[in-house]
Design a protein around this motif. Structure first.
Motif, PDB file in Angstrom:
ATOM      1  N   GLU A   1      13.895   3.521   3.064  1.00  0.00           N
ATOM      2  CA  GLU A   1      14.173   4.549   4.069  1.00  0.00           C
ATOM      3  C   GLU A   1      13.007   4.657   5.063  1.00  0.00           C
ATOM      4  O   GLU A   1      13.206   4.841   6.263  1.00  0.00           O
ATOM      5  N   THR A   2      11.801   4.514   4.546  1.00  0.00           N
ATOM      6  CA  THR A   2      10.614   4.556   5.406  1.00  0.00           C
ATOM      7  C   THR A   2      10.673   3.457   6.466  1.00  0.00           C
ATOM      8  O   THR A   2      10.445   3.698   7.657  1.00  0.00           O
TER       9      THR A   2
ATOM     10  N   ALA B   1       0.833  -1.212   0.000  1.00  0.00           N
ATOM     11  CA  ALA B   1       0.000   0.000   0.000  1.00  0.00           C
ATOM     12  C   ALA B   1       0.868   1.263   0.000  1.00  0.00           C
ATOM     13  O   ALA B   1       0.620   2.204  -0.759  1.00  0.00           O
ATOM     14  N   VAL B   2       1.897   1.267   0.844  1.00  0.00           N
ATOM     15  CA  VAL B   2       2.734   2.471   0.945  1.00  0.00           C
ATOM     16  C   VAL B   2       3.596   2.618  -0.303  1.00  0.00           C
ATOM     17  O   VAL B   2       3.772   3.725  -0.827  1.00  0.00           O
ATOM     18  N   TYR B   3       4.087   1.497  -0.799  1.00  0.00           N
ATOM     19  CA  TYR B   3       4.907   1.537  -2.009  1.00  0.00           C
ATOM     20  C   TYR B   3       4.065   2.049  -3.202  1.00  0.00           C
ATOM     21  O   TYR B   3       4.549   2.820  -4.031  1.00  0.00           O
ATOM     22  N   GLY B   4       2.820   1.629  -3.269  1.00  0.00           N
ATOM     23  CA  GLY B   4       1.943   2.109  -4.340  1.00  0.00           C
ATOM     24  C   GLY B   4       1.804   3.618  -4.313  1.00  0.00           C
ATOM     25  O   GLY B   4       1.876   4.295  -5.342  1.00  0.00           O
ATOM     26  N   LEU B   5       1.616   4.161  -3.111  1.00  0.00           N
ATOM     27  CA  LEU B   5       1.506   5.617  -2.958  1.00  0.00           C
ATOM     28  C   LEU B   5       2.805   6.288  -3.404  1.00  0.00           C
ATOM     29  O   LEU B   5       2.786   7.290  -4.138  1.00  0.00           O
ATOM     30  N   LEU B   6       3.933   5.745  -2.981  1.00  0.00           N
ATOM     31  CA  LEU B   6       5.226   6.351  -3.339  1.00  0.00           C
ATOM     32  C   LEU B   6       5.467   6.290  -4.847  1.00  0.00           C
ATOM     33  O   LEU B   6       6.030   7.222  -5.433  1.00  0.00           O
TER      34      LEU B   6
ATOM     35  N   THR C   1      -1.300   3.912   8.839  1.00  0.00           N
ATOM     36  CA  THR C   1      -1.404   5.373   8.781  1.00  0.00           C
ATOM     37  C   THR C   1      -0.102   6.001   9.274  1.00  0.00           C
ATOM     38  O   THR C   1       0.405   6.967   8.679  1.00  0.00           O
ATOM     39  N   TRP C   2       0.419   5.454  10.372  1.00  0.00           N
ATOM     40  CA  TRP C   2       1.673   5.956  10.938  1.00  0.00           C
ATOM     41  C   TRP C   2       2.812   5.767   9.938  1.00  0.00           C
ATOM     42  O   TRP C   2       3.610   6.667   9.693  1.00  0.00           O
ATOM     43  N   LEU C   3       2.851   4.587   9.333  1.00  0.00           N
ATOM     44  CA  LEU C   3       3.904   4.290   8.368  1.00  0.00           C
ATOM     45  C   LEU C   3       3.794   5.211   7.147  1.00  0.00           C
ATOM     46  O   LEU C   3       4.801   5.691   6.623  1.00  0.00           O
ATOM     47  N   THR C   4       2.561   5.460   6.729  1.00  0.00           N
ATOM     48  CA  THR C   4       2.362   6.344   5.583  1.00  0.00           C
ATOM     49  C   THR C   4       2.847   7.753   5.903  1.00  0.00           C
ATOM     50  O   THR C   4       3.420   8.435   5.045  1.00  0.00           O
TER      51      THR C   4
ATOM     52  N   THR D   1       1.753  18.180   4.627  1.00  0.00           N
ATOM     53  CA  THR D   1       2.655  17.188   4.041  1.00  0.00           C
ATOM     54  C   THR D   1       3.684  17.827   3.122  1.00  0.00           C
ATOM     55  O   THR D   1       4.865  17.491   3.140  1.00  0.00           O
ATOM     56  N   LEU D   2       3.221  18.775   2.304  1.00  0.00           N
ATOM     57  CA  LEU D   2       4.098  19.349   1.284  1.00  0.00           C
ATOM     58  C   LEU D   2       4.722  20.672   1.725  1.00  0.00           C
ATOM     59  O   LEU D   2       5.460  21.283   0.942  1.00  0.00           O
ATOM     60  N   GLU D   3       4.399  21.098   2.918  1.00  0.00           N
ATOM     61  CA  GLU D   3       4.925  22.371   3.451  1.00  0.00           C
ATOM     62  C   GLU D   3       4.551  23.535   2.535  1.00  0.00           C
ATOM     63  O   GLU D   3       5.405  24.313   2.105  1.00  0.00           O
TER      64      GLU D   3
END
Lengths: 180, 215
Positions: free
Chosen positions: B90-91, B69-74, B110-113, B188-190
């Motif tokens: 790195e995550t 799931a997280v890799y898909g987002l990245l 959620t925390w990992l994301t 997230t993006l500042e």
């Protein structure tokens, strides 16, 4: 709704694009290696000893059970055939896929060498459902591989399945007779 | 033929998703189900094992559950699988190093994301001046045959995303695909929330042009 907004149909298609990625095969080992270097994970020594003992025991059992299974299940060509459907367990199957793949192949080769006709294939994750269901397609758990073995009966086929390394990795196997 | 069999089941049902087929409850007559496994530990148990005992096996289960799931987002954010892989690693390194800080107030994923998005934010700072080869020239994705399945549709969306600048791509991904609010995107993006809104408006126009070119 202004001109920039998506239609409900477009938004649904965008939502459907929120899919999991398939990380490259080496990423897990690279990550574990980096964690090991930093001392953040380690295979417990005691666990390693236990695993080594279990592996030795399992090897002995496989030889013994395999001998007994193949003694009983060395089947003539007209023997019933059974499909061993490979599923994940309730949690993802542990272990590096490449290592498991080699073990499963070796297991099948050993069975074949012992006189049990066996074939099988791994199935890809890509799948299509016909007719396409509404909503997310194929949202359930699907088999990720299968073996076809010849055995005298369902009990014998079950005994063969019980020696498959997939079980040891926390996976499940469903055995069904081929109707012919 | 005996040496061909290697079917493996490495796709779990993930956290809380449904399950069909084997183990879905009703057992058909004449079928056997073997080895329900001992992999029932939830994320909190696994996290404790990794944090307290550096249990590699527990980590591998966490990895298998959440990486996809997280890799898909990245991948969607960076547009490049090689960058997504680096960020994913790195995550995990950061997550495991700081596992003791995870209090279970949110889902582990959620925390990992959140950690992944921090990594991404730092990555984009370092690569702010780079232009992805995929959108160099800003051309629309090549026209494809009309998509006729969900996977074609996803490929068309990813193709259209790849043709956007990183600024446009990330607001589309975070807002329109991942469902983040403008305030969350701003954090997230500042950037300012207003910037996120105006950027999304422009991004949608660019994206629509490319997406429709593939439909």
């Amino acid at each position: 709704m202004n001109n920039d907004d998506w239609t409900p149909e477009e938004q649904a298609r965008l939502n459907a694009a929120r899919v999991e990625g398939v990380p490259p095969r080496g990423l897990e080992e690279a990550t574990v290696g980096a964690l090991r270097e930093r001392g953040l994970v380690r295979p417990a020594r005691r666990r390693l000893i236990a695993i080594a003992a279990l592996v030795t025991l399992a090897a002995a059992l496989v030889v013994a059970v395999g001998w007994s299974v193949t003694r009983r299940s060395v089947a003539p060509p007209e023997s019933p055939r059974f499909v061993l459907l490979i599923y994940a367990g309730t949690s993802p199957v542990a272990g590096a896929p490449d290592i498991r793949r080699r073990e499963y192949s070796q297991w099948a080769r050993d069975l074949a060498a012992g006189g049990t006709p066996i074939s099988g294939e791994e199935l890809s994750e890509d799948a299509r459902e016909v007719p396409a269901p509404p909503g997310a397609p194929l949202d359930g758990l699907l088999p990720s591989g299968f073996f076809v073995v010849s055995a005298p009966d369902l009990d014998a086929a079950q005994r063969i399945a019980s020696t498959c390394p997939h079980i040891r990795y926390g996976g499940r196997i469903v055995v069904k007779r081929v109707v012919s | 033929m005996g040496d061909r069999g290697s079917g493996i089941g490495d796709r779990g049902s993930g956290s809380g998703s449904g399950e069909r087929g084997a183990g879905s409850g009703k057992r058909e007559a004449g079928s056997w189900e073997l080895g329900t496994g001992n992999w029932e530990l939830d994320d909190i148990d696994l996290i404790r094992r990794v944090a307290e005992r550096q249990d590699e096996e527990a980590f591998r289960i966490l990895y298998a559950r959440h990486t996809g799931a997280v890799y898909g987002l990245l991948c969607r954010l960076t547009g490049r699988s090689s960058d997504a892989s680096d960020l994913m690693q790195e995550t995990w390194l950061r997550a495991v190093r700081h596992l003791a800080l995870f209090r279970g107030q949110s889902a582990f994923r959620t925390w990992l994301t959140g950690i992944a998005l921090n990594c991404y934010r730092e990555w984009r700072r370092r690569h702010a001046r780079e232009v992805s080869p995929m959108h160099a020239g800003g051309r629309a994705a090549p026209r494809r045959a009309a998509p006729n399945s969900a996977s074609d549709d996803i490929a068309a969306i990813n193709g259209a995303l790849a043709g956007l600048t990183s600024e446009h791509r990330e607001v589309i991904v975070l807002h329109d695909i991942e469902g983040y609010t403008h305030d969350e995107i701003a954090a997230t993006l500042e950037i300012e929330a207003g910037t996120s809104k105006s950027r999304l408006s422009r991004a949608r126009r660019m994206f629509r042009e490319r997406w429709r070119g593939t439909r």
